[in-house]
Scaffold this active site. Structure first.
Site: not given
Length: 341
Positions: A60, A62, A84, A115-116, A139, A316
């Protein structure tokens, strides 16, 4: 590869604002010889080769919000998305570009959107793309590990509006009724979990709460997140929430099932052999979060794993970074695993 990832990290792409990142990726992929398109929802879809067997590698583009300065510190590359999951995507692009274009396999690399937040990109793929022979979700697992399971996610919102009552009265307040719903879910989780391990437990968490009163109406709302193991009876959880606070208006904001894939498939074994070839001690992981694996495995039903460089504990966080050495190790593993028969 490090230069590609640095360029990707330098373009902010929080969920819902991925256009600039998509443009960069399209340019880089075209330059590398991929066949590239952007689909109806903004996913970047890049093909390599034209063999009869298709392997989809879905990452992903994003990230979660928050700026992390992009910088190289020795072997470490810092930036939002380094782990991530722009790092795994960059590793996959590099590895696939080293595969023969005239081989028996067609590789499709996808940089999915949102995705997030909503997994909008993966949901579109599930409906629009034919099922591939194999699926690799990009991932972070660590270069020497393979992820074969993710817990599911149930997100609920309960709202209560009722006439204002005196604070010393016996009638439960609107916040009380919201708390009843949370306690009901927590009690059910406690009763069913027993001594189950972390991956097999139901976990309940309050994600947000609000209450107010204008003197006439008492209002409250609570957002609840429930992490569920594979096979969990999600409908029973929803019914527990309803029955625990019958006057609450309950909305299901989202629900994805937990998934655990077969570690004995040819795809999984290829990764294990590749890790050993690179002098690693391979291991399988299951994770308490969710990913696009939760969307695509039920839709496609193909053999699948999740793999990518990086320490998921840095997801994150303000200190998000990835090791260049680990990136190179992951590229080598991917190159071998994707080329194995």
């Amino acid at each position: 590869m490090a230069e590609l990832l640095t360029a990707m990290l330098s373009v902010p792409s929080p969920s819902g604002a991925e256009d600039a990142m998509a443009s960069l990726l399209v340019s880089r992929l075209l330059r590398a010889g991929f066949d590239v398109e952007v689909d109806a929802v903004g996913n970047v879809v890049a093909g390599w080769g034209d063999g009869p067997e298709t392997i989809a590698l879905v990452g992903h583009i994003d990230t979660v919000p928050g700026r992390v300065d992009v910088r190289r510190d020795g072997d470490l590359l810092h930036g939002r998305g380094a782990v991530d999951a722009k790092g795994p995507l960059a590793a996959a692009i590099t590895a696939v570009s080293r595969q023969p274009r005239d081989g028996a396999r067609r590789f499709v690399i996808i940089g999915a959107v949102e995705e997030e937040t909503s997994s909008r990109g993966a949901r579109h793929l599930a409906e629009s793309m034919p099922a591939p022979s194999s699926l690799v979700i990009l991932e972070p697992s660590g270069w020497d590990a393979v992820t074969v399971g993710y817990k599911g996610s149930l997100r609920l919102r309960a709202t209560v509006d009722q006439p204002q009552a005196h604070g010393a009265g016996r009638e439960p307040s609107a916040p009380d009724r919201c708390f009843d719903l949370v306690r009901g879910l927590q009690d059910r989780a406690t009763a069913t979990n027993g001594d189950a391990g972390v991956f097999d437990r139901v976990d309940v968490r309050v994600l947000g709460f609000d209450s107010s009163s204008d003197g006439l109406t008492d209002r409250a709302s609570v957002d609840v997140g429930v992490r569920t193991p594979p096979g969990c009876n999600v409908e029973a959880l929803i019914e527990t929430a309803r029955s625990s606070s019958p006057t609450a208006n309950l909305a299901v904001l989202g629900s994805e099932p937990g998934v655990r894939t077969d570690r004995g498939t040819p795809l999984a074994r290829n990764f294990i052999r590749a890790i050993r070839t690179q002098h690693g001690a391979p291991r399988f992981k299951v994770k308490t979060g969710t990913s696009d694996l939760n969307i695509l495995v039920p839709a496609w039903g193909c053999q699948a794993v999740a793999y990518g460089p990086g320490d998921s504990r840095l997801d994150h966080t303000p200190g998000e970074h990835v090791s260049i050495t680990e990136l190179e190790g992951a590229v080598a593993v991917l190159e071998l695993a994707l080329g194995s028969r």
